[in-house]
Motif scaffolding. Structure first.
Motif, mmCIF file in Angstrom:
data_model
loop_
_atom_site.group_PDB
_atom_site.id
_atom_site.type_symbol
_atom_site.label_atom_id
_atom_site.label_comp_id
_atom_site.label_asym_id
_atom_site.label_seq_id
_atom_site.Cartn_x
_atom_site.Cartn_y
_atom_site.Cartn_z
ATOM 1 N N THR A 142 -40.384 5.584 -42.915
ATOM 2 C CA THR A 142 -39.612 5.035 -41.806
ATOM 3 C C THR A 142 -40.426 5.112 -40.524
ATOM 4 O OG1 THR A 142 -37.624 5.880 -42.872
ATOM 5 C CG2 THR A 142 -37.398 5.178 -40.591
ATOM 6 N N GLY A 143 -40.214 4.159 -39.632
ATOM 7 C CA GLY A 143 -40.849 4.179 -38.319
ATOM 8 C C GLY A 143 -39.817 4.095 -37.214
ATOM 9 N N ILE A 144 -40.132 4.698 -36.087
ATOM 10 C CA ILE A 144 -39.268 4.622 -34.903
ATOM 11 C C ILE A 144 -40.150 4.701 -33.664
ATOM 12 C CG2 ILE A 144 -38.881 7.135 -34.938
ATOM 13 C CD1 ILE A 144 -36.101 6.619 -33.737
ATOM 14 N N TRP A 145 -39.766 3.982 -32.621
ATOM 15 C CA TRP A 145 -40.475 4.045 -31.348
ATOM 16 C C TRP A 145 -39.507 3.698 -30.227
ATOM 17 C CZ3 TRP A 145 -44.597 6.444 -29.920
ATOM 18 C CH2 TRP A 145 -45.130 6.201 -28.652
ATOM 19 N N ASP A 146 -39.689 4.342 -29.080
ATOM 20 C CA ASP A 146 -38.816 4.116 -27.929
ATOM 21 C C ASP A 146 -38.802 2.652 -27.509
ATOM 22 O OD1 ASP A 146 -37.834 6.676 -27.401
ATOM 23 O OD2 ASP A 146 -39.641 7.260 -26.323
ATOM 24 N N ALA A 147 -37.633 2.183 -27.100
ATOM 25 C CA ALA A 147 -37.508 0.863 -26.480
ATOM 26 C C ALA A 147 -37.248 1.096 -24.994
ATOM 27 C CB ALA A 147 -36.385 0.062 -27.125
ATOM 28 N N SER A 185 -45.326 0.070 -25.187
ATOM 29 C CA SER A 185 -44.541 -1.055 -25.719
ATOM 30 C C SER A 185 -43.404 -1.456 -24.787
ATOM 31 C CB SER A 185 -43.971 -0.698 -27.111
ATOM 32 O OG SER A 185 -44.984 -0.609 -28.073
ATOM 33 N N PHE A 186 -43.620 -1.307 -23.456
ATOM 34 C CA PHE A 186 -42.533 -1.679 -22.543
ATOM 35 C C PHE A 186 -42.866 -2.864 -21.638
ATOM 36 C CE2 PHE A 186 -44.322 2.282 -20.393
ATOM 37 C CZ PHE A 186 -45.063 1.626 -19.428
ATOM 38 N N THR A 187 -43.964 -3.576 -21.903
ATOM 39 C CA THR A 187 -44.365 -4.654 -20.996
ATOM 40 C C THR A 187 -43.445 -5.861 -21.080
ATOM 41 O OG1 THR A 187 -46.672 -3.943 -21.031
ATOM 42 C CG2 THR A 187 -46.240 -6.214 -20.368
#
Length: 744
Positions: free
Chosen positions: A440-445, A512-514
């Motif tokens: 599983t993968g997860i990353w902040d949005a 990953s917030f651009t």
């Protein structure tokens, strides 16, 4: 009216320039009389400089000057604690500050000459005498010195672990099944194709135009102004194209300091370019030791979770990563103990590297979950569904959206997970053992404040700008698509300008917030411009739009049209004429609503599926195919989005099987600072890769509903590969990278 541009697989607008060599990078801008600087690095790890023989080097024809700690200018920055947007708690490294050496390959001098070759040759002759002191660069031998990180501004974006919940030790002791495993990955370096370079043009009156390899033009401007005590109006930073960065350009690197310092002192334009070996003298993904302990019931419910990590940092800053927090966000365990500590060593401060913390922590927790699945005789995918988190139990918040279940379902179906035979070493293809693994993968949005300017120029064309960078992710293209849709245009009718500190404020391009941040600002600026144009149209004589609101008109290729009566229209040309031939502008700031956002956990999710072949006799590992299913909100451009995920998957393969910087702690230095011995995958290593996006609607994360994709593709790949290797061979390897000799 043009069809919607968002959602279209549009090729990168600057692609032709890049592949034909027409795109100019920071080290390619020329000016008559340009000087060249070459950096000299220390040959000891820790100690003091006793003397530098600059005089003999200055006699070499073509050498202009040699800068050291003995003759550097007096600088404003040396009284400042923070000098850039990405600085961790502590005191930033100051090039040429004094005679103290803090780490191996520290920059100690700059030789400036009329040509690059002369500068490099002269630098090789510079004699420096040192007094060496004892040092320690070995994390594994110093875990007893681990301590809690210092808290600073950086912890707002990189939160420390939450407090323990329940009673882990008791729950773990009473569990029907237990897993206790240690994990390790060593140092990694960024190695972008374009090495770091800064070209500083010195202009009359002391103004500077700086072409810098950076992920934040305004961050480099902030640094240069704060260090040298310059006015912001006198410093302009431009970064039109970037040949990869992956975090290495988030903080200003020392070639920027050297270039600007030399330009100011010599009143000449100066370029400083680092070579490949010098790219190993700043920043890295820190080596990290981890331990995961899981306790579960017979039917697979995890009841106890302990995830602990110890990482290295420098002696002068506390660089932190979010390593262990992901565990509890993913799995709703009632008894948790999450721990994260640092060991200060004689190394440079680590630096964010694609999915910092996530690509470190996920391999540990996802390998432990896989180990638990085999111990209980439960399918690894089923175990994750048994422990599926419908709510973030770590902070007791709902998710703004979460389609991870669909990632599991659609990914497993397309990959063919059902064809997996459960027993290790049960699948073969000729002489090769075949293994299936998943993770599983997860990353902040995240969304952060950003600004954009939209204008109808004097020719009636839409132009939008932001100081944001494009590190090769497709920022130019997707921002153009976003702006085009706001005015009902095609991308050919929109110009998006970027990479210039003179433009509207933008944060560093990372995390990953651009798209979510700058994209939201573009939407807001375009809406503001539309309102301005409609207001002006309503005041113009001979047009019947005076009583119309935004909902009753359409913005088309070159005019505003009344929706119910298309013959009633105002052309952009007439609007510009009414404004005395001048452009009409609107600039706005997009600021996320913290009161609303703090009520939700915002994250992108993924499921990675991998097939490996392992030569039964030689142990050679080959990733024959892999698929990642991603829930990333609205996908602005499926083509560039898939490119991001597949590129991240390739890096995941590299992390699992190839990539490591080897240290010799007797000398406190990296032994393979080059692309010959720092192993990366080549074309022959990469086979069938695919990425799919599941539909996910999110009206909370930002106005676009988009989540970042740069990091979510890498975090699940390494553990999926490690798990596939176990399925193929029956050997559980918990250090990365995994080499063939581990399987012999």
């Amino acid at each position: 009216m043009s069809k919607a541009q968002i959602g279209q697989p549009i090729s990168r607008l600057e692609g032709h320039l890049k592949v034909t060599g027409s795109a100019k990078y920071s080290g390619e801008f020329n000016l008559e009389g340009l000087l060249y600087g070459y950096v000299v690095n220390s040959t000891i790890v820790r100690g003091k400089i006793l003397s530098i023989d600059s005089a003999s080097v200055k006699k070499i024809p073509g050498v202009i000057d040699v800068f050291t700690h003995e003759n550097r200018p007096s600088l404003a920055w040396f009284d400042m604690q923070y000098s850039d947007m990405d600085a961790p708690p502590g005191s930033p490294f100051r090039p040429l500050y004094d005679n103290e050496i803090k780490y191996y390959a520290q920059p100690v001098a700059l030789v400036v000459a009329e040509t690059f070759e002369t500068a490099r040759y002269a630098a090789s002759l510079l004699k420096i005498d040192y007094e060496a002191e004892e040092f320690d660069s070995d994390l594994k031998k110093n875990t007893a010195r681990a301590r809690d990180p210092k808290v600073g501004l950086a912890t707002m974006l990189k939160p420390l672990p939450p407090k323990p919940k329940g009673d882990f030790e008791n729950a773990y002791g009473e569990a029907d099944a237990q897993v206790s495993s240690a994990y390790w990955h060593g140092t990694e370096h960024h190695n972008p194709m374009e090495m770091h370079a800064t070209t500083t043009f010195y202009e009359k009156g002391g103004k500077l135009t700086i072409f810098d390899k950076t992920q934040g033009t305004i961050n480099s401007q902030l640094y240069a102004c704060n260090v040298f005590g310059l006015s912001f109006s006198d410093v302009r930073v431009i970064a039109p194209y970037i040949g990869g960065a992956f975090g290495s350009g988030l903080r200003p690197q020392y070639q920027l300091f050297m270039s600007v310092m030399a330009a100011i002192e010599l009143k000449r334009s100066v370029r400083v370019t680092l070579d490949r070996e010098q790219m190993y003298s700043f920043g890295h993904r820190p080596p990290t030791l981890q331990r995961v302990r899981l306790g579960a019931t017979k039917d697979g419910k995890v009841t106890a979770l302990n995830h602990a990590a110890i990482a290295e940092t420098s002696q002068f800053e506390d660089y932190t990563e979010v390593v262990v927090n992901w565990s509890h966000i993913l799995y709703p365990v009632e008894n948790t103990l999450l721990e994260y500590q640092l060991v200060p060593l004689d190394v440079y401060s680590p630096l964010d590297m694609r999915a910092p913390g996530g690509s470190t922590g996920l391999p540990a927790i996802e390998s432990a979950m896989d180990e638990m699945a085999y111990k209980l005789g439960i399918d690894p995918l089923e175990l994750r569904l048994i422990n599926y988190s419908e709510r973030d139990m770590a902070e007791d918040k709902p998710f703004s959206s979460k389609e991870l279940r669909e990632c599991y379902k659609q990914g497993a179906e397309k990959f063919g997970w059902a064809e997996r035979k459960p027993e290790p070493r049960s699948m073969k293809r000729g002489t090769k053992l075949v293994g299936y693994g998943m993770a599983t993968g997860i990353w902040d949005a995240m969304t952060v404040p950003s600004r954009a300017e939209a204008m109808l120029d004097k020719d009636g064309k839409l132009r939008v700008n932001s100081a944001t960078s494009d590190i090769g992710t497709g920022t130019l293209t997707v921002m153009t698509q976003i702006a085009a849709d706001e005015f009902g245009l095609s991308v050919d009718d929109v110009t998006f300008e970027y990479g210039d500190s003179d433009m509207a404020f933008a944060p560093i391009e990372g995390g990953s917030f651009t798209v979510s941040s700058v994209g939201s600002a573009v939407v807001k600026a375009c809406k503001s411009l539309r309102e301005k144009l409609l207001k002006r149209a309503s005041r113009m004589e001979n047009f019947s739009l005076s009583d119309q609101g935004m909902s009753q008109v359409r913005f088309e290729k070159d005019r505003i049209v009344l929706s119910e009566s298309p013959l009633v229209a105002v052309s952009y040309f007439d609007l510009i004429a009414d404004n005395n031939g001048k452009a009409i502008k609107a600039d706005t700031t997009s600021v996320p609503n913290p009161l609303r956002l703090k009520k939700y956990t915002r994250a992108a999710h993924s499921a990675a599926f991998v097939e490996v072949e392992v030569d039964e006799q030689l142990g050679v590992i080959n990733v024959t195919r892999a698929l990642t299913a991603v829930a990333g909100g609205k996908i602005i451009n499926p083509k560039t989005a898939k490119s991001q995920i597949v590129g991240a998957m390739i890096w995941g393969i590299s992390k699992a099987l190839r990539e490591e910087t080897i240290s010799d702690h007797r000398f406190g230095k990296y032994m393979n600072p080059n692309l010959a011995e720092y192993h990366l995958p080549v074309h022959a290593d990469i086979h069938e890769l695919d990425a799919i996006f599941v539909e996910e609607h999110d009206d909370i994360v930002n106005p676009l509903g988009a989540k970042g994709l740069g990091e979510i593709g890498i975090v699940g790949m390494a553990p999926a590969i490690a798990n596939a290797i176990y399925h193929a061979t029956g050997k559980r390897i918990n250090h990365l990278p995994i080499h063939f000799d581990d399987l012999l």
